[in-house]
Scaffold this motif. Structure first.
Motif, PDB file in Angstrom:
ATOM      1  N   ALA A 159       7.384   1.933   3.163  1.00 21.95           N
ATOM      2  CA  ALA A 159       7.840   2.391   1.407  1.00 21.95           C
ATOM      3  C   ALA A 159       7.030   1.949   0.261  1.00 21.95           C
ATOM      4  N   ARG A 160       5.808   1.622   0.062  1.00 21.59           N
ATOM      5  CA  ARG A 160       4.958   1.812  -0.592  1.00 21.59           C
ATOM      6  C   ARG A 160       4.608   3.005  -0.944  1.00 21.59           C
ATOM      7  N   VAL A 161       4.573   2.997  -0.005  1.00 24.77           N
ATOM      8  CA  VAL A 161       3.680   5.531  -0.180  1.00 24.77           C
ATOM      9  C   VAL A 161       4.869   5.629  -0.679  1.00 24.77           C
ATOM     10  N   GLU A 162       5.863   5.710  -0.104  1.00 25.49           N
ATOM     11  CA  GLU A 162       7.307   5.906  -0.397  1.00 25.49           C
ATOM     12  C   GLU A 162       7.931   6.130  -2.183  1.00 25.49           C
ATOM     13  N   ARG A 182      -1.414   0.248 -10.416  1.00 23.27           N
ATOM     14  CA  ARG A 182      -0.366  -1.044 -11.156  1.00 23.27           C
ATOM     15  C   ARG A 182       1.005  -0.723 -10.704  1.00 23.27           C
ATOM     16  N   GLU A 183       1.684   0.479 -10.750  1.00 25.17           N
ATOM     17  CA  GLU A 183       2.855   0.239 -10.177  1.00 25.17           C
ATOM     18  C   GLU A 183       2.968  -0.044  -8.666  1.00 25.17           C
ATOM     19  N   VAL A 184       2.111   0.283  -7.420  1.00 24.27           N
ATOM     20  CA  VAL A 184       2.770  -0.060  -5.919  1.00 24.27           C
ATOM     21  C   VAL A 184       1.718  -1.409  -6.165  1.00 24.27           C
ATOM     22  N   THR A 189      -8.764   1.437  -4.586  1.00 18.98           N
ATOM     23  CA  THR A 189      -9.492   1.786  -2.927  1.00 18.98           C
ATOM     24  C   THR A 189      -7.859   1.673  -1.510  1.00 18.98           C
ATOM     25  N   THR A 190      -7.399   0.635  -1.263  1.00 23.51           N
ATOM     26  CA  THR A 190      -6.172  -0.093  -0.610  1.00 23.51           C
ATOM     27  C   THR A 190      -5.333   1.711  -1.037  1.00 23.51           C
ATOM     28  N   LEU A 191      -5.216   1.437  -2.056  1.00 24.06           N
ATOM     29  CA  LEU A 191      -3.948   3.011  -2.583  1.00 24.06           C
ATOM     30  C   LEU A 191      -4.646   4.022  -1.613  1.00 24.06           C
TER      31      LEU A 191
END
Length: 275
Positions: A159-162, A182-184, A189-191
């Motif tokens: 969901a968050r990557v989508e 900020r948005e996700v 690094t995690t992103l």
């Protein structure tokens, strides 16, 4: 080139854009290769032309696998031998990770034999071979396997990557990484780790792919557009930066892109299937 689209089962539509049956009638050789550009989706291919060898231009890379998965590309690929008839599955950026459950960084810039990943697919492939005269039946068999994968991947969350992918597309690839984080609600690094696992490339590279996918479509729809207008519209530093980036992805200048004509495979797909 003939391209017929098919609509996925509603349960698969969150992860699959479309299916397509592609028939290539044009002559393909070293003087007239077929071109595949970076796009913002990934592809699974089943060849309906068993004896046809797929060979990449100016390399020793050859492919004979009946069912292959192609991850994200970040550069032009050209082929002087290609299957004449193929059924394809077009995955949303995170769709293949959801359904296959395998980190996507293993598949960037490459084609992988699906049977090597999933030995149990052998029976499904045999069933599809028996129905090769009917692309619709082949798609139905392949879709049944994908529905099984959807059931098995129920606990995989994308969901968050989508959401991040949707933001990148909304900004035509030009959103700053800090704003995206900020948005996700993720650290850089995690992103990056999530993108490499679920997409294949980091968010910055994916943004560049999105940027040039949208730019290429606009250029193909408006052949008279000036390079300077494209550079301004897609927020490049200057025309030199734009041309350098364009050549990295497409191996040519914008004006040369039009000369690829009928064997601009990616362009035909996006125009015919509205991907």
């Amino acid at each position: 080139m003939i391209i017929n689209p098919f609509t996925p089962n509603p349960a698969l539509q969150p992860y699959i854009l479309a299916y397509g049956y592609v028939e290539i009638n044009e002559q393909i050789d070293s003087n007239n290769p077929i071109h595949i550009f970076p796009v913002d989706y990934t592809v699974m291919c089943f060849s309906l032309d068993e004896k046809k060898l797929i060979r990449e231009l100016n390399t020793t890379n050859t492919f004979k696998n009946p069912l292959s998965y192609v991850g994200f590309l970040d550069r032009l690929r050209s082929f002087d031998s290609f299957t004449r008839k193929v059924v394809q599955v077009y995955f949303k950026p995170f769709g293949a990770y959801k359904l296959l459950g395998i980190p996507q960084h293993h598949f960037t810039n490459s084609a992988t034999d699906m049977e090597a990943l999933f030995p149990a697919l052998k029976l499904t492939i045999c069933q599809m071979r028996d129905e090769m005269k009917s692309p619709q039946k082949v798609i139905s068999i392949l879709e049944s396997w994908l529905l099984q994968r959807l059931f098995l991947s129920e606990k995989i969350c994308t969901a968050r990557v989508e959401y991040a992918c949707d933001l990148i597309k909304a900004y035509a690839g030009n959103i700053h990484i800090a704003e995206l984080c900020r948005e996700v609600a993720m650290s850089p690094t995690t992103l990056r780790d999530h993108f490499k696992e679920k997409i294949g490339f980091g968010p910055k590279t994916f943004g560049r792919i999105v940027r040039f996918s949208q730019l290429r479509r606009l250029l193909c729809e408006n052949a008279c557009l000036k390079w300077t207008d494209l550079a301004d519209r897609f927020e490049f530093f200057d025309q030199t930066h734009f041309i350098k980036e364009f050549k990295h992805f497409y191996g040519c200048t914008p004006s040369q892109l039009h000369k690829m004509g009928q064997l601009n495979f990616t362009g035909k797909l996006t125009d015919s299937l509205d991907l």
